[in-house]
Design a protein around this motif. Structure first.
Motif, short mmCIF file in Angstrom:
data_model
loop_
_atom_site.label_atom_id
_atom_site.label_comp_id
_atom_site.label_asym_id
_atom_site.label_seq_id
_atom_site.Cartn_x
_atom_site.Cartn_y
_atom_site.Cartn_z
N HIS A 65 59.68 27.08 23.35
CA HIS A 65 61.93 27.05 23.75
C HIS A 65 61.98 27.29 22.34
O HIS A 65 62.84 27.70 21.75
N SER A 66 61.26 27.01 20.82
CA SER A 66 61.68 27.31 19.72
C SER A 66 61.33 28.71 19.14
O SER A 66 59.91 28.46 19.01
N ALA A 67 61.80 29.17 18.05
CA ALA A 67 61.20 30.42 17.30
C ALA A 67 61.07 29.65 15.94
O ALA A 67 60.65 30.45 15.14
N VAL A 68 62.21 29.09 15.41
CA VAL A 68 62.05 28.58 14.12
C VAL A 68 61.71 26.81 14.21
O VAL A 68 62.50 25.90 14.97
N ILE A 69 60.23 26.66 13.28
CA ILE A 69 60.01 24.86 13.69
C ILE A 69 59.95 24.38 11.92
O ILE A 69 59.03 24.71 11.68
N GLY A 113 58.50 30.52 11.77
CA GLY A 113 59.73 30.97 11.37
C GLY A 113 60.13 30.90 10.01
O GLY A 113 61.08 30.80 9.31
N THR A 114 59.42 29.92 9.19
CA THR A 114 60.22 29.65 7.88
C THR A 114 58.59 29.18 7.44
O THR A 114 57.76 28.64 7.72
N SER A 115 58.88 29.60 5.74
CA SER A 115 57.75 28.64 4.88
C SER A 115 57.47 27.23 4.14
O SER A 115 58.91 27.10 3.91
#
Length: 267
Positions: A65-69, A113-115
């Protein structure tokens, strides 16, 4: 002779009527299936993670369900100026939007979704924050965020048993570097289910599943790069930070590979 013709024409009419009924029934069935599929894909329906058989399945559903983790620390919380006194958040810059609370994180581990090393800004609706804040300043968390909507708002992924301010998608990390699994544990049904079924999210065409399997190394073995493995550390109240990040990374990578595998097999 006329009687035979009459019988044949009667049979023909009955056969035609039966065919029409089957065509109508088939059309209605296909329509219903299409409506169910669209309903399942609508983020407004089934947006919460449902109870699952094991902690592994709950975590896989949460990731799905996650777009960003990411794992990180709450660096700043910016609220509209008019609500600073009520929120207890003072100093710093105000929110750039009057209808939003902005939570800025320093990302220590970027999974989806991020670094690593970046700053991530989450914009939550003011109404949701006023009901129950999801984060506190300087809090260390492993965060699972829903996709942003058309207005640019997002928030933590929610579980079926969540209460306001205690979302499944926010897992605190304590001073001993342990991740609190109490929110995940609430969704474990402890029923015997071979495969967990999850609603598709906006960014993945296939839902992952976790099953109990036997390997050459024995049971309860984490199978690297696959969602078909068991993670016994998830059955505890807390889990070491690096072990949890490893589990999340393995399940996330397994899900990300599924669409490519499906396309390769189709070709």
């Amino acid at each position: 002779m006329r009687e035979m013709c009459g019988n044949e024409s009667g049979v023909g009419v009955k056969d035609l009527r039966m065919r029409k009924r089957w065509m109508v029934a088939t059309a209605l069935l296909l329509l219903a299936m299409g409506m169910l599929r669209a309903s399942a894909q609508d983020p407004r329906n089934g947006g919460r993670v449902q109870p699952q058989a094991t902690a592994e399945d709950v975590l896989a559903a949460l990731i799905h369900h996650s777009a960003v983790i990411f794992a990180g620390q709450v660096y700043a919380i910016r609220v509209p100026p008019e609500m600073e006194a009520a929120s207890g958040v003072k100093g710093g810059l105000p929110s750039s939007r009057a209808d939003a609370v902005e939570v800025e994180f320093r990302v220590d581990m970027g999974i989806r979704g991020t670094s690593i090393g970046s700053n991530y800004v989450l914009r939550m609706p003011l109404s949701a924050w006023q009901q129950a804040p999801s984060f506190t300043l300087h809090q260390r968390v492993v965060t699972f965020l829903m996709p942003a909507d058309a207005a640019g708002f997002a928030g933590p992924v929610e579980g079926e048993s969540d209460i306001p301010g205690m979302d499944l998608g926010v897992m605190s990390v304590d001073s001993s570097n342990q991740v609190d699994l109490s929110r995940l544990e609430r969704l474990v049904t402890k029923k015997t289910i071979t495969t967990a079924t999850m609603l598709p999210s906006a960014n993945a065409s296939h839902a992952p599943s976790v099953t109990d399997v036997d390997t050459a190394q024995g049971r309860d073995t984490l199978i690297s790069g696959s969602s078909e493995g068991r993670m016994p550390e998830l059955r505890n109240k807390t889990v070491p930070f690096l072990a949890f990040v490893r589990d999340v990374s393995v399940l996330s990578a397994a899900e990300d590979q599924q669409p490519r595998t499906a396309n390769a097999s189709a070709n």
